[in-house]
Design an enzyme around this catalytic site. Structure first.
Site, short mmCIF file in Angstrom:
data_model
loop_
_atom_site.label_atom_id
_atom_site.label_comp_id
_atom_site.label_asym_id
_atom_site.label_seq_id
_atom_site.Cartn_x
_atom_site.Cartn_y
_atom_site.Cartn_z
N LYS A 1 0.83 -1.22 0.00
CA LYS A 1 0.00 0.00 0.00
C LYS A 1 0.85 1.26 0.00
CE LYS A 1 -4.42 -1.69 0.78
NZ LYS A 1 -5.78 -1.62 1.26
N LYS B 1 -6.09 -10.86 -7.97
CA LYS B 1 -7.43 -11.05 -7.40
C LYS B 1 -8.39 -9.94 -7.79
CE LYS B 1 -7.40 -8.79 -2.95
NZ LYS B 1 -7.96 -8.76 -1.62
N LYS C 1 -11.85 -4.43 -5.15
CA LYS C 1 -12.78 -3.30 -5.28
C LYS C 1 -12.05 -2.00 -5.57
CE LYS C 1 -13.98 -3.73 -0.44
NZ LYS C 1 -12.80 -3.50 0.40
P1 ATP Z 1 -9.18 -3.38 -1.50
O1 ATP Z 1 -9.21 -3.46 -2.99
O2 ATP Z 1 -9.69 -2.09 -0.92
O3 ATP Z 1 -7.87 -3.87 -0.89
P2 ATP Z 1 -10.55 -5.90 -1.38
O4 ATP Z 1 -11.58 -5.99 -2.44
O5 ATP Z 1 -9.27 -6.61 -1.59
O6 ATP Z 1 -10.28 -4.39 -1.01
P3 ATP Z 1 -10.90 -6.35 1.46
O7 ATP Z 1 -11.72 -5.31 2.15
O8 ATP Z 1 -9.41 -6.32 1.64
O9 ATP Z 1 -11.28 -6.40 -0.08
O10 ATP Z 1 -11.39 -7.77 1.89
C1 ATP Z 1 -12.63 -8.08 2.45
C2 ATP Z 1 -12.78 -9.58 2.50
O11 ATP Z 1 -12.99 -10.08 1.18
C3 ATP Z 1 -11.53 -10.30 3.03
O12 ATP Z 1 -11.93 -11.35 3.87
C4 ATP Z 1 -10.86 -10.82 1.79
O13 ATP Z 1 -10.10 -11.97 2.02
C5 ATP Z 1 -12.04 -11.10 0.86
N1 ATP Z 1 -11.71 -10.95 -0.54
C6 ATP Z 1 -11.31 -9.81 -1.14
N2 ATP Z 1 -11.11 -9.99 -2.46
C7 ATP Z 1 -11.38 -11.31 -2.71
C8 ATP Z 1 -11.35 -12.11 -3.88
N3 ATP Z 1 -11.03 -11.62 -5.05
N4 ATP Z 1 -11.71 -13.41 -3.79
C9 ATP Z 1 -12.05 -13.91 -2.59
N5 ATP Z 1 -12.10 -13.21 -1.44
C10 ATP Z 1 -11.78 -11.92 -1.48
#
Ligand code: ATP
Ligand code: LTN
Length: 333
Positions: free
Chosen positions: A116, A198, A201
């Protein structure tokens, strides 16, 4: 016979943007399934979100929408405690205390901090650095036994365990040392545009993710544009990341096995397959989107719900915080 205490589960998600199909299939769907078997406490980790600069109006809107969306996904505020982190002041208070029991070296090794800070090089703030202490406070305040997290959060959980053990050893047993919870049916959903990373968002290319509130048209369009390969065969195999990912999504929303999916699309092209995946996702999200519209239109209900959640969470959190303050030797107020 005395009823056995259910194990406590704590987890949280940041309202940092629009919640995706990846968040839902990888995390939220499992949270919903855990609610009968465990004492679940779920939170919107909005204090964590300001480690990256937020526009106030958008931030407020995202938080309320995320709250409504989680209810729509099936988080049940009767069965579980579901609250907003910033509404329970014990989180920020314990985080400060835990900062003083966490080493600079430990925090420096966190890969999320490194990632980050590379991504937001103009704003490497102390909050971003101390993020894991706040996450440790979230978990330890509720004496959680189990914490469902994705692979990216395992390092933070390991740090939480170390800090808890350190505090317990310095004073006396105070915190439950939590374990990670790996769901039976885990899913890691990849980006539709780059299936080796992955679905996220915060991806600046919106074609890479399906937002939970995307309209059917948008969902169909994004699946039609999804990256596949030149093999033209719906088969789960190494090196076919794009197709594997679409098959994984299709399996999650229909309950079909990979073999069943291969058989269903034998001799058919990717066009048909992508349409089928898109339609299955649209149907799966339809009832969630309908419930979301009802919740978001009822601000009074949402407010009552998150206030009640915060009050119930605060009772537990304040009990732990009081113990901690006393053990450290703060003069009672
Ligand atoms: P950011 O893009 O802001 O880092 P993110 O989409 O990666 O956000 P988080 O808020 O970090 O999401 O994660 C929320 C939950 O969703 C966590 O438990 C994480 O493991 C799960 N998660 C996030 N992205 C995925 C994905 N692509 N597939 C499965 N699980 C996910
Ligand atoms: N850091 C997590 C969100 C989060 C969390 C938590 C998860 C904040 N506090 C406590 C589990 C337990 C994330 O970004 N996925």
């Amino acid at each position: 016979m005395e009823e056995q205490r259910k194990q406590v589960i704590f987890s949280a998600i940041q309202p940092s943007g629009t919640i995706t199909l990846g968040n839902y299939l990888g995390a939220l769907k499992n949270w919903v399934a855990l609610q009968d078997e465990y004492d679940c406490i779920f939170s919107l980790a909005d204090l964590h979100t300001i480690t990256v600069r937020q526009d106030p109006a958008k931030f407020r809107k995202n938080a309320l929408e995320a709250y409504a969306l989680l209810l729509a996904c099936g988080i049940d505020p009767q069965k579980s405690i579901f609250f907003i982190q910033s509404h329970v002041s014990a989180h920020a208070e314990l985080a400060w205390v835990l900062n003083c029991y966490t080493q600079f070296g430990e925090l420096s090794r966190m890969t999320q901090f490194k990632d980050k800070s590379a991504k937001h090089a103009d704003n490497i703030n102390a909050g971003l650095f101390a993020y894991p202490s706040l996450m440790a406070a979230d978990i330890l305040l509720y004496q959680a036994d189990l914490v469902p997290v994705g692979a990216d959060q395992k390092q933070h959980l390991e740090l939480t365990r170390n800090v808890a053990e350190r505090f317990n050893a310095a004073y006396s047993p105070t915190f439950t040392v939590p374990d990670g919870y790996i769901p039976k049916q885990g899913a890691r959903i990849m980006s539709l545009q780059d299936p080796t990373s992955k679905m996220s968002k915060s991806d600046e290319n919106a074609n890479g993710f399906i937002a939970m509130l995307d309209s059917p048209d948008v969902i169909m369009r994004k699946f039609k544009r999804a990256v596949t390969d030149s093999d033209a065969c719906v088969r789960y195999a190494e090196g076919k990341d794009g197709v594997n990912n679409l098959m994984g999504i299709y399996a999650c929303v229909t309950g079909k096995t990979m073999e069943e999916i291969e058989r269903e699309f034998e001799g058919r092209g990717y066009g048909d397959f992508k349409t089928a995946v898109g339609e299955a996702v649209v149907e799966h999200l339809r009832p969630i989107q309908e419930r979301f519209s009802q919740y978001i239109a009822d601000k009074a209900y949402l407010e009552a719900c998150y206030r009640d959640g915060a009050a119930r969470a605060a009772r537990i959190a304040n009990r732990t915080l009081a113990k901690v303050m006393k053990k450290i030797g703060f003069l009672p107020g």
